[in-house]
Scaffold this motif. Structure first.
Motif, PDB file in Angstrom:
ATOM      1  N   GLU A 132       0.917  -1.267   0.031  1.00 56.47           N
ATOM      2  CA  GLU A 132       0.243  -0.125  -0.076  1.00 56.47           C
ATOM      3  C   GLU A 132       0.705   1.301  -0.145  1.00 56.47           C
ATOM      4  OE1 GLU A 132      -3.315  -0.069  -0.520  1.00 56.47           O
ATOM      5  OE2 GLU A 132      -2.712  -2.120  -0.833  1.00 56.47           O
ATOM      6  N   VAL A 133       1.967   1.361   0.732  1.00 53.72           N
ATOM      7  CA  VAL A 133       2.791   2.485   0.693  1.00 53.72           C
ATOM      8  C   VAL A 133       3.469   2.626  -0.421  1.00 53.72           C
ATOM      9  CG1 VAL A 133       4.833   3.287   1.695  1.00 53.72           C
ATOM     10  CG2 VAL A 133       3.431   1.967   3.395  1.00 53.72           C
ATOM     11  N   ALA A 134       3.937   1.259  -1.273  1.00 52.43           N
ATOM     12  CA  ALA A 134       4.415   1.609  -2.321  1.00 52.43           C
ATOM     13  C   ALA A 134       3.436   2.351  -3.643  1.00 52.43           C
ATOM     14  CB  ALA A 134       4.982   0.423  -2.965  1.00 52.43           C
ATOM     15  N   ARG A 135       2.182   1.635  -3.557  1.00 54.38           N
ATOM     16  CA  ARG A 135       1.154   2.095  -4.280  1.00 54.38           C
ATOM     17  C   ARG A 135       0.804   3.791  -4.080  1.00 54.38           C
ATOM     18  NH1 ARG A 135      -2.384  -2.726  -3.063  1.00 54.38           N
ATOM     19  NH2 ARG A 135      -2.125  -4.072  -4.915  1.00 54.38           N
ATOM     20  N   LYS A 136       1.196   4.185  -3.024  1.00 56.13           N
ATOM     21  CA  LYS A 136       0.707   5.610  -2.797  1.00 56.13           C
ATOM     22  C   LYS A 136       2.119   6.301  -3.242  1.00 56.13           C
ATOM     23  CE  LYS A 136      -2.175   7.480  -1.130  1.00 56.13           C
ATOM     24  NZ  LYS A 136      -3.326   7.874  -1.691  1.00 56.13           N
TER      25      LYS A 136
END
Length: 139
Positions: A132-136
């Protein structure tokens, strides 16, 4: 590292312990995974005083500072770790705004698991949340 926000121990004690950790990392040529919260100037000072030799690779983990601080770390060759804080609408906004200024090869994705939960309904995070962090970060 240094955390002058929570101050679980005095700034003086934190600086002493951090100096010793930096000395050990330099002696063993091991990377430093550094926590810094509201202690940018003091952290940089300790690292500058670390000795004549080169410092090992440094990650400023769980970064929540300012763009100016991030750029100083980048200019020094350090890596910046971003956690789920970047996914939070308001708290993450300043971090998301500075992202275009940070070279991709200097960004690290992390969660600070099990701390700093950022998903609704959970107070903790886990390594799988790096997705999720990478997506953001990629937006």
């Amino acid at each position: 590292g240094l955390d002058f926000n929570r101050n679980f121990s005095t700034p003086e004690d934190q600086i002493h312990a951090f100096r010793e950790q930096v000395k050990l990392a330099v002696e063993l040529n091991m990377p430093l995974f550094v926590h810094e919260r509201e202690a940018h100037n003091e952290l940089v000072k300790v690292l500058d005083e670390a000795g004549a030799g080169p410092l090992p690779p440094i990650v400023v983990h769980c970064f929540t500072g300012t763009k100016v601080e991030a750029m100083e770390y980048i200019q020094r060759g350090y890596y910046i770790g971003f956690t789920g804080t970047i996914c939070k609408k308001e708290r993450g906004a300043p971090l998301r705004e500075m992202l275009p200024s940070i070279p991709l090869e200097r960004i690290m994705v992390e969660t600070d698991a099990p701390f700093m939960g950022f998903k609704k309904g959970r107070k903790s995070s886990e390594p799988a949340d790096c997705i999720e962090v990478a997506r953001k970060l990629a937006e």
